[in-house]
Write an enzyme that holds these catalytic residues in place. Structure first.
Site, PDB file in Angstrom:
ATOM      1  N   SER A  28       0.821  -1.204   0.000  1.00  0.00           N
ATOM      2  CA  SER A  28       0.000   0.000   0.000  1.00  0.00           C
ATOM      3  C   SER A  28       0.859   1.260   0.000  1.00  0.00           C
ATOM      4  CB  SER A  28      -0.894  -0.032   1.225  1.00  0.00           C
ATOM      5  OG  SER A  28      -1.261   1.253   1.585  1.00  0.00           O
ATOM      6  N   LYS A  29       0.250   2.328  -0.500  1.00  0.00           N
ATOM      7  CA  LYS A  29       0.951   3.618  -0.497  1.00  0.00           C
ATOM      8  C   LYS A  29       0.767   4.301   0.853  1.00  0.00           C
ATOM      9  CE  LYS A  29       1.757   4.707  -5.197  1.00  0.00           C
ATOM     10  NZ  LYS A  29       2.584   3.524  -5.406  1.00  0.00           N
ATOM     11  N   ARG A  30      -0.187   3.843   1.628  1.00  0.00           N
ATOM     12  CA  ARG A  30      -0.488   4.539   2.881  1.00  0.00           C
ATOM     13  C   ARG A  30      -0.039   3.768   4.106  1.00  0.00           C
ATOM     14  NH1 ARG A  30      -5.025   6.260   0.153  1.00  0.00           N
ATOM     15  NH2 ARG A  30      -4.536   8.267  -0.809  1.00  0.00           N
TER      16      ARG A  30
END
Ligand code: GLU
Length: 505
Positions: A256-258
């Site tokens: 994930s990017k988060r």
């Protein structure tokens, strides 16, 4: 070295802080440039003004430097192929977009957003794939002239061949084919004169003489547009090498990017800056990242930059996605910490210890304790942030505080036995002619026999009394660094605390 010097680029968009996956892409490009004796170029793809993040650029450059990925051309260093910011190259994109229109590979599209919306709506109702209906591709010369005379604004779209396929060879993924029918007439230049990614990247990669494009898999779908553009321009395309995505640590789904959760349930940072803040050594981080999807050989996990540069090869990159091995990082970092020279490690620790102890660096540096503790703690540390709690007790002067005096009493030991331990320890340390770690050790090793207790009981009581915790650097050296006066003060205070426990209970 058999390969020709490569010109490779890292081309981030300043839309957020440097992601660990992008850092890995940058690192592979850097390795390839260094391996071939070529150039590593940083180009800032800042054409998406809506998602522009003010301090992202500064973060990229800071983190690349921290990782030791120096660039030969790009922001702050310049170079012969500049400017290296796409926002400063708008004239070039306009020029080449016009060239494509003049040569029949692209066309001006005057459709208004309202029309595009209406087209999409109709397609949806007819349950068709939504997209641009190529209306302006087939305007008559007269209609075109009329729109121009009206001064209508327009975008420039690529006229994608209606049939056939585009095939290209990816250095990691092998041969890949795309049907033209699946592609839209992509916008190349927007109505405000700014290019889209497709046009800007191809123009720049060509004008900057880029030989290899190594980037994340998520860009694979844009290659066909790139190939069509290279063909239209009559330019020699670069070698494409798409890096497999990094999966979440549990192996499920793209990282994930988060927020990413590690195997042990803890949060795994996704931004490079958080790893720096967490106290990992840049060399360890470099080694760790180089090993995500590439390996030096089948068995070596710890290798230097030089080894990686020597061995790096694009065909050594594994085509299948790999899980992010977050749990390996602390281990690798520990290896690098233990290999560090004590003086270097001391300097690296100073800011982390100062922050952890809420002191200034000068204050920590003006005292001898940290310098003396480095050889002891380096064996036990995995990251630089772990040092502060380990050495905190060495920086405390005055009356110690035992919030949980029960901890002073070792397992399977009575309170009166604990009091005996503390008294005896005080007496024997007070009597030592020299207060060095050999003498301290010799004196304390006598105690279990004299007290008829197990060494574990005796040393546990002393450790908690002196350091406040039962996890600390080696005991005898810790006591020596602390010095006789502070040690005796703590032993006395500990005895009092245990005595109070006895009275209460
Ligand atoms: N600007 C793109 C990004 O932010 C770069 C894609 C590429 O390397 O071509 O990832």
């Amino acid at each position: 070295m058999t390969e020709k010097p490569a010109r490779v680029r890292f081309a981030p968009s300043p839309t957020g802080y440097l992601h660990i996956g992008s850092a890995r892409s940058a690192l592979f490009n850097w390795l390839y440039a260094r391996h071939t004796g070529g150039q590593f170029i940083v180009r800032i793809e800042d054409t998406d003004r809506k998602r522009y993040v003010e301090d992202a650029l500064d973060d990229f450059l800071t983190q690349l430097r921290w990782l030791g990925l120096d660039w030969d051309e790009g922001p702050e260093v310049g170079g012969d192929y500049g400017p290296y910011f796409q926002s400063q190259r708008l004239d070039l994109y306009r020029k080449w977009a016009d060239w494509l229109v003049d040569n029949g590979f692209a066309y001006r599209c005057y459709c208004t957003p309202e029309r595009l919306q209406a087209v999409r709506e109709e397609q949806r109702q007819r349950k068709e794939k939504t997209g641009y209906d190529r209306h302006c591709r087939y305007l008559t010369g007269q209609q075109r002239a009329q729109y121009e005379a009206e001064g209508r604004s327009y975008v420039i779209r690529l006229a994608v061949p209606l049939e056939g396929t585009t095939t290209f060879q990816d250095a990691i993924r092998g041969e890949i084919s795309f049907n033209h029918a699946e592609f839209q007439d992509t916008v190349l230049l927007k109505s405000d004169g700014w290019p889209t990614y497709h046009l800007a990247a191809v123009v720049d990669d060509h004008l900057m003489d880029i030989t290899h494009i190594m980037r994340s898999d998520e860009w694979l779908n844009s290659v066909p547009i790139g190939v069509l553009l290279y063909q239209a321009f009559g330019w020699q395309p670069p070698v494409w090498a798409h890096l497999p995505v990094i999966l979440n640590p549990n192996g499920k789904g793209k990282m994930s990017k988060r927020q990413v959760i590690g195997k042990d349930g803890t949060v795994v940072p996704v931004h490079m800056r958080d790893y720096q803040a967490a106290g990992y050594l840049p060399d360890a981080m470099f080694n760790f990242l180089a090993h995500v999807g590439w390996s030096l050989d089948d068995s070596t996990e710890v290798f230097s930059r030089e080894d990686a540069i020597d061995a790096f090869a694009i065909d050594g990159i594994k085509p299948s996605p790999a899980a992010f091995p977050a749990d390996k990082l602390a281990w690798i970092d520990g290896v690098y910490i233990r290999e560090r020279d004590d003086d270097d490690l001391y300097l690296e620790l100073l800011p982390f210890v100062a922050q952890g102890l809420d002191m200034s660096e000068q204050e920590v540096d003006s005292r001898p304790e940290l310098r003396q503790a480095v050889p002891l703690i380096k064996e036990r540390m995995r990251t630089l942030v772990e040092a502060a709690p380990m050495v905190a007790f060495l920086f405390e002067d005055g009356e110690p505080d035992y919030p949980d005096p029960q901890l002073l009493v070792p397992k399977k030991t009575s309170r009166s036995e604990t009091i005996d331990i503390l008294e005896k320890t005080s007496a024997s340390l007070a009597a030592l002619p020299e207060f060095d770690s050999d003498s301290v050790e010799a004196a304390l090793r006598e105690l279990p026999g004299e007290l008829e207790l197990k060494p574990r009981q005796v040393f546990s009581a002393i450790r908690v009394a002196v350091t406040g915790t039962n996890v600390s650097p080696p005991l005898f050296e810790s006591i020596t660094i602390l010095g006789r006066e502070r040690t005796l003060l703590r032993l006395a205070a500990a005895k009092q605390a245990v005595t109070a426990l006895t009275e209460d209970g």
